[in-house]
Design a protein around this motif. Structure first.
Motif, PDB file in Angstrom:
ATOM      1  N   TYR A  43       0.191   5.921   1.481  1.00 24.30           N
ATOM      2  CA  TYR A  43      -0.253   4.663   2.083  1.00 24.30           C
ATOM      3  C   TYR A  43      -1.306   4.911   3.165  1.00 24.30           C
ATOM      4  CZ  TYR A  43       3.708   2.700  -0.431  1.00 24.30           C
ATOM      5  OH  TYR A  43       4.586   2.331  -1.407  1.00 24.30           O
ATOM      6  N   LYS A  44      -1.131   5.987   3.921  1.00 21.33           N
ATOM      7  CA  LYS A  44      -2.146   6.325   4.933  1.00 21.33           C
ATOM      8  C   LYS A  44      -3.481   6.653   4.265  1.00 21.33           C
ATOM      9  CE  LYS A  44      -3.200   9.427   8.812  1.00 21.33           C
ATOM     10  NZ  LYS A  44      -4.609   9.554   8.526  1.00 21.33           N
ATOM     11  N   CYS A  70      -4.576   5.450   1.572  1.00 26.09           N
ATOM     12  CA  CYS A  70      -5.122   4.197   1.042  1.00 26.09           C
ATOM     13  C   CYS A  70      -5.618   3.271   2.145  1.00 26.09           C
ATOM     14  CB  CYS A  70      -4.056   3.450   0.248  1.00 26.09           C
ATOM     15  SG  CYS A  70      -3.546   4.271  -1.266  1.00 26.09           S
ATOM     16  N   TYR A  82      -8.851  -1.024  -1.100  1.00 30.43           N
ATOM     17  CA  TYR A  82      -7.387  -0.941  -1.089  1.00 30.43           C
ATOM     18  C   TYR A  82      -6.819  -1.105  -2.497  1.00 30.43           C
ATOM     19  CZ  TYR A  82      -7.889  -1.486   3.976  1.00 30.43           C
ATOM     20  OH  TYR A  82      -8.233  -1.337   5.294  1.00 30.43           O
ATOM     21  N   LEU A 114      -4.470   1.717  -4.008  1.00 33.01           N
ATOM     22  CA  LEU A 114      -3.048   1.396  -4.171  1.00 33.01           C
ATOM     23  C   LEU A 114      -2.634   1.286  -5.637  1.00 33.01           C
ATOM     24  CD1 LEU A 114      -2.615  -1.219  -1.309  1.00 33.01           C
ATOM     25  CD2 LEU A 114      -1.460   1.003  -1.473  1.00 33.01           C
ATOM     26  N   ASP A 150       2.856  -0.421  -6.774  1.00 34.42           N
ATOM     27  CA  ASP A 150       2.326   0.931  -6.614  1.00 34.42           C
ATOM     28  C   ASP A 150       3.208   1.960  -7.319  1.00 34.42           C
ATOM     29  OD1 ASP A 150       4.434   1.779  -4.888  1.00 34.42           O
ATOM     30  OD2 ASP A 150       3.317   1.197  -3.105  1.00 34.42           O
ATOM     31  N   TRP A 178       2.812  -5.248  -3.998  1.00 35.00           N
ATOM     32  CA  TRP A 178       1.744  -5.568  -3.054  1.00 35.00           C
ATOM     33  C   TRP A 178       0.999  -6.820  -3.493  1.00 35.00           C
ATOM     34  CZ3 TRP A 178       0.322  -2.568   1.248  1.00 35.00           C
ATOM     35  CH2 TRP A 178       0.985  -1.340   1.358  1.00 35.00           C
TER      36      TRP A 178
END
Length: 136
Positions: free
Chosen positions: A21-22, A24, A95, A99, A123, A129
């Motif tokens: 996630y970081k 992305c 993003y 993701l 994901d 998401w």
């Protein structure tokens, strides 16, 4: 003003997911393992490297996570979604591209009747998401 933050629970892959996630979304990522915490002596030794708490912070959001699954085990469902409101079209496209890697796109990135560029995806870790950019 009150804020809502998202807390995700993983089954041993919290470090991998939060690092993804970081990569992305950017931000500052912090981890605390069970072994680094005061509860270490109360936990099985095999849990030493498990993530007790992690936080991904950016000025516009906070995402938290843990490997501390409840005794009832994790049940993946569709009742929780992470909503990411983007400030630019470039952001939402970036993003989305990141993701969706290894995941499933449920609704492709497209303009909607409510005046937004929007998409929906799950994901590679099974988290849902909703990405939104109000382009009006």
């Amino acid at each position: 003003m009150a804020q809502i933050h998202t807390y995700l629970t993983f089954n041993g892959n919290c470090r991998e997911a939060m690092t993804f996630y970081k990569s992305c979304l950017g931000g500052k990522l912090m981890f605390q393992t069970v072994g680094e915490s005061p509860i270490y002596n109360k936990m099985p030794k095999k849990m030493k490297q498990c993530i007790l708490h992690s936080t991904l912070i950016r000025k516009d959001f906070v995402l938290m996570g843990s490997d501390m699954a409840p005794d009832t085990a994790l049940i993946k469902g569709n009742t929780v979604a992470l909503v990411l409101n983007c400030y630019t079209e470039n952001d939402i496209r970036t993003y989305f591209d990141k993701l969706s890697l290894g995941g499933v796109v449920k609704h492709p990135l497209e303009n909607t009747f409510w005046g937004a560029l929007f998409c929906e995806l799950t994901d590679k870790f099974g988290n849902h998401w909703l990405l939104n950019f109000n382009n009006q």
